[in-house]
Design a protein around this motif. Sequence first.
Motif, mmCIF file in Angstrom:
data_model
loop_
_atom_site.group_PDB
_atom_site.id
_atom_site.type_symbol
_atom_site.label_atom_id
_atom_site.label_comp_id
_atom_site.label_asym_id
_atom_site.label_seq_id
_atom_site.Cartn_x
_atom_site.Cartn_y
_atom_site.Cartn_z
ATOM 1 N N ASP A 168 55.095 10.568 1.370
ATOM 2 C CA ASP A 168 54.547 10.835 -0.144
ATOM 3 C C ASP A 168 54.401 9.728 -0.825
ATOM 4 N N GLY A 169 53.810 9.670 -2.013
ATOM 5 C CA GLY A 169 53.679 8.461 -3.003
ATOM 6 C C GLY A 169 52.995 7.369 -2.469
ATOM 7 N N THR A 170 53.416 6.242 -2.790
ATOM 8 C CA THR A 170 52.513 5.004 -2.239
ATOM 9 C C THR A 170 52.324 4.921 -0.850
ATOM 10 N N ILE B 112 49.096 5.467 3.788
ATOM 11 C CA ILE B 112 48.624 5.893 5.380
ATOM 12 C C ILE B 112 47.388 6.830 5.024
ATOM 13 N N ALA B 113 47.059 7.533 4.184
ATOM 14 C CA ALA B 113 45.982 8.064 3.758
ATOM 15 C C ALA B 113 44.596 7.202 4.117
#
Length: 177
Positions: A122-124, A129-130
């Motif tokens: 999650d997060g940065t 990764i997205a």
Amino acid sequence: MNDSIYKTPNSSQTNYNSIELAGNQFKIKEPGKLPSICVGCGTESDLVKVQDKLRYVNPIIILWILLSPLALIIAYFVCRKDVNIEFERCKPCNKKKVLWSKISIISWVGFIGSILLRFQFDGTVGVFIAIMIFVFLLFALFASAMKDPGFSVKSYNAPYFYLKGFKKMVAKKMVKG
């Protein structure tokens, strides 16, 4: 008297059908063989044989999506027609296609791996990764387009497949040869 009407098939020799010009497309039966010129650039020397399978699916099949995606997938596999075709490429064109095939495989693996990793972070890191998912997808689609033979099946009218997409110079040499 050992004469038999049955003759054993010669399994080492494949019986290929020749290509004919039909308008601005080439008509071929399955299995097909294109003339001995590079399908990419039209050269006639330093050629490598390539055997490939081209698929034809009637564009009307896309309407099955109105029923459901599953119906579309089933209709695709039931209604597709395959043609085994042998053609030749010069060594430089063949190296380019092999390179793009490898890049395509690596990109698709990276795309799937990025999707799996996205669920872990999650997060940065998750946002990075997205972005990588999107980048791998675009690159995989581009590499897949670069590795295709450059020609495709335009239509199918049993028992003939109609091929399109040849460069003008290659098509002229195929007609002459």
